[in-house]
Scaffold this motif. Structure first.
Motif, PDB file in Angstrom:
ATOM      1  N   ASP A   1      18.619 -15.043  26.444  1.00 21.46           N
ATOM      2  CA  ASP A   1      18.770 -13.580  26.356  1.00 21.46           C
ATOM      3  C   ASP A   1      18.089 -13.040  25.105  1.00 21.46           C
ATOM      4  OD1 ASP A   1      20.169 -13.595  28.697  1.00 21.46           O
ATOM      5  OD2 ASP A   1      22.161 -13.536  27.740  1.00 21.46           O
ATOM      6  N   THR A   2      18.227 -13.759  23.998  1.00 22.51           N
ATOM      7  CA  THR A   2      17.617 -13.309  22.743  1.00 22.51           C
ATOM      8  C   THR A   2      16.098 -13.339  22.834  1.00 22.51           C
ATOM      9  OG1 THR A   2      19.519 -14.171  21.511  1.00 22.51           O
ATOM     10  CG2 THR A   2      17.518 -13.692  20.255  1.00 22.51           C
TER      11      THR A   2
ATOM     12  N   LYS B   1      15.633 -23.391  21.295  1.00 27.19           N
ATOM     13  CA  LYS B   1      16.022 -23.652  22.680  1.00 27.19           C
ATOM     14  C   LYS B   1      15.684 -25.090  23.077  1.00 27.19           C
ATOM     15  CE  LYS B   1      15.195 -22.015  27.396  1.00 27.19           C
ATOM     16  NZ  LYS B   1      14.478 -21.044  28.243  1.00 27.19           N
TER      17      LYS B   1
ATOM     18  N   MET C   1      22.485 -17.680  25.607  1.00 28.94           N
ATOM     19  CA  MET C   1      22.323 -16.675  24.555  1.00 28.94           C
ATOM     20  C   MET C   1      20.910 -16.723  23.986  1.00 28.94           C
ATOM     21  SD  MET C   1      25.987 -17.119  22.591  1.00 28.94           S
ATOM     22  CE  MET C   1      25.501 -16.038  21.277  1.00 28.94           C
ATOM     23  N   ALA C   2      20.369 -17.933  23.841  1.00 31.54           N
ATOM     24  CA  ALA C   2      19.006 -18.070  23.323  1.00 31.54           C
ATOM     25  C   ALA C   2      18.007 -17.449  24.286  1.00 31.54           C
ATOM     26  CB  ALA C   2      18.682 -19.541  23.080  1.00 31.54           C
TER      27      ALA C   2
ATOM     28  N   LEU D   1      12.736 -19.103  18.178  1.00 34.36           N
ATOM     29  CA  LEU D   1      13.783 -19.122  19.198  1.00 34.36           C
ATOM     30  C   LEU D   1      13.471 -20.154  20.280  1.00 34.36           C
ATOM     31  CD1 LEU D   1      14.462 -15.294  19.549  1.00 34.36           C
ATOM     32  CD2 LEU D   1      16.052 -17.009  18.667  1.00 34.36           C
TER      33      LEU D   1
ATOM     34  N   ALA E   1      15.087 -10.399  24.956  1.00 24.93           N
ATOM     35  CA  ALA E   1      15.224  -9.153  24.195  1.00 24.93           C
ATOM     36  C   ALA E   1      14.104  -9.019  23.173  1.00 24.93           C
ATOM     37  CB  ALA E   1      16.586  -9.104  23.500  1.00 24.93           C
ATOM     38  N   THR E   2      13.767 -10.150  22.543  1.00 26.04           N
ATOM     39  CA  THR E   2      12.685 -10.127  21.554  1.00 26.04           C
ATOM     40  C   THR E   2      11.362  -9.766  22.220  1.00 26.04           C
ATOM     41  OG1 THR E   2      13.820 -11.809  20.237  1.00 26.04           O
ATOM     42  CG2 THR E   2      11.466 -11.493  19.826  1.00 26.04           C
TER      43      THR E   2
END
Length: 412
Positions: free
Chosen positions: A259-260, A230, A256-257, A226, A263-264
């Protein structure tokens, strides 16, 4: 006395009692017969042998008036024979004789006589003495009869008591056998629970290892991928500065990246928080409570007593997971805005108390095996030999108390 009067009345009204007169003088027999005939059935014998024959019949006299000086057997000899026979020894004998010497009187009592009357005698006195000794005989016979009855009752009661004792003994033996079976079952159950807890601990260990692996994979592989995406997007965005529309879309993808990635990272920490391995249980709990404060809208008041003990790694992990599960349940079900976590220690025990001030828990759910969250927390704590208790009531919040033993040697 009342007893004497009753017995005398019975004698006077009922001629069921008989008197045997033994005298070698017919005149004396006639005189005595006249005195006694209205109150008793009277029998007579003119010598000692005849007297023994009459007494030997089935219809034995109740009392004997016995002369001393007779031609064949003396009164003393007759009395001695009567007292030596079990069938006649209880018949009272009153000596009635002209001999008033002290030696004869003593001899009369020694041979078994109950009284000694000298001739000439007073008829009223004679009748009174006969009544008195007959009364004593009746009372004695009554006592013997009562003794026989009592002995039978005692024998029956003793037999019943022995039966009850035997029954009690058998019952105790059966109870002991049953208790032994229960003890064996408890022993097997404890062994089974020990095995189950060990297996549960093994399963938890495997799960934690798998979580750790997944956490590392998320951090090392997915997280790095990710991050690389990015960076590529940043490069592409810089190259397309003149294309505003495309640049905006790339910006949205970058958000979105981000946020991902966050979250990860969050999922990775939940699966296996690095801080638990690096800084230990207490710092991990502090970090977790700060995260909950920031993300859930519920404040946790965390209190850790000074100088907390060092715990074994498996104990730290178990407590951390239980706190996670408890807080998750509070957020999902209680609608509470505040919760307390207090960690204290005393002696060789660590106490963890988790309390919320929300909707509370239905008491039926506390021991319901279908409630997997509570069941899982109990199993985790029992697997490390700890105690777990949960209390609550509708509208009054829920309180979880955990008690964990630890070794002081680890903290010296």
């Amino acid at each position: 006395m009342l007893i004497n009067e009753n017995v005398l009345h019975m004698i006077e009204e009922n001629k069921n009692y008989s008197v045997l007169i033994v005298d070698d003088s017919p005149e004396n027999i006639d005189i005595l017969h006249e005195i006694l005939k209205n109150k008793f059935r009277v029998k007579a014998a003119v010598n000692g042998n005849q007297a023994l024959h009459v007494v030997g019949l089935d219809d034995k006299p109740d009392i004997i008036l016995l002369d001393v000086m007779m031609p064949d057997l003396s009164g003393f000899d007759v009395c001695t024979k009567l007292k030596s026979d079990e069938k006649t020894r209880d018949i009272p004998v009153i000596f009635l004789t002209v001999s008033a010497s002290a030696d004869d009187i003593v001899k009369g009592f020694e041979s078994g006589g109950v009284d000694y009357i000298t001739k000439p005698f007073n008829a009223v006195e004679l009748l009174s003495r006969v009544n008195t000794h007959l009364q004593l005989k009746i009372a004695t016979d009554s006592m013997k009869s009562q003794n026989v009855t009592l002995e039978k009752m005692v024998s029956a009661r003793t037999e019943l008591l022995q039966e009850n004792i035997q029954l009690l003994h058998n019952t105790v033996q059966e109870k002991d056998a049953l208790l032994e079976k229960v003890r064996q079952m408890e022993k097997r159950l404890r062994k089974s629970l020990k095995i189950a807890n060990r297996l549960y601990g093994k399963v938890q260990s495997i799960q934690e290892d798998e979580r750790k692996k997944i956490s590392m994979d998320l951090h090392d592989e997915l997280g790095q991928s990710l991050t690389a995406i990015k960076l590529k997007l940043f490069q592409l965005k810089n190259q397309l500065e003149t294309n505003t529309e495309l640049n905006d879309k790339i910006g949205s993808i970058l958000v979105m990246a981000d946020d991902t990635i966050k979250a990860t990272q969050r999922i990775s920490r939940q699966l296996r928080p690095d801080i638990l391995d690096n800084l230990g249980f207490y710092e991990a709990v502090k970090s977790y409570c700060r995260t909950i404060d920031e993300s859930s809208g519920m404040h946790i008041d965390l209190v850790i007593q000074a100088d907390p003990p060092t715990l074994a790694p498996e104990t730290e992990l178990c407590l951390y997971r239980v706190i996670q599960e408890a807080v998750t349940n509070i957020i999902r079900h209680s609608n509470a805005k505040k919760a307390d976590i207090h960690i204290t220690h005393e002696g060789n025990a660590l106490r963890v108390t988790i309390r919320d001030y929300g909707a509370g828990i239905d008491r039926q759910m506390i021991n319901n095996s279908a409630s997997l969250g509570i069941f899982g927390m109990k199993k985790r704590i029992h697997a490390i030999h700890g105690g777990f208790r949960i209390r609550g009531a509708a509208g009054k919040g829920t309180k979880i108390s955990i008690l964990i033993p630890f070794s002081r040697k680890q903290n010296d």
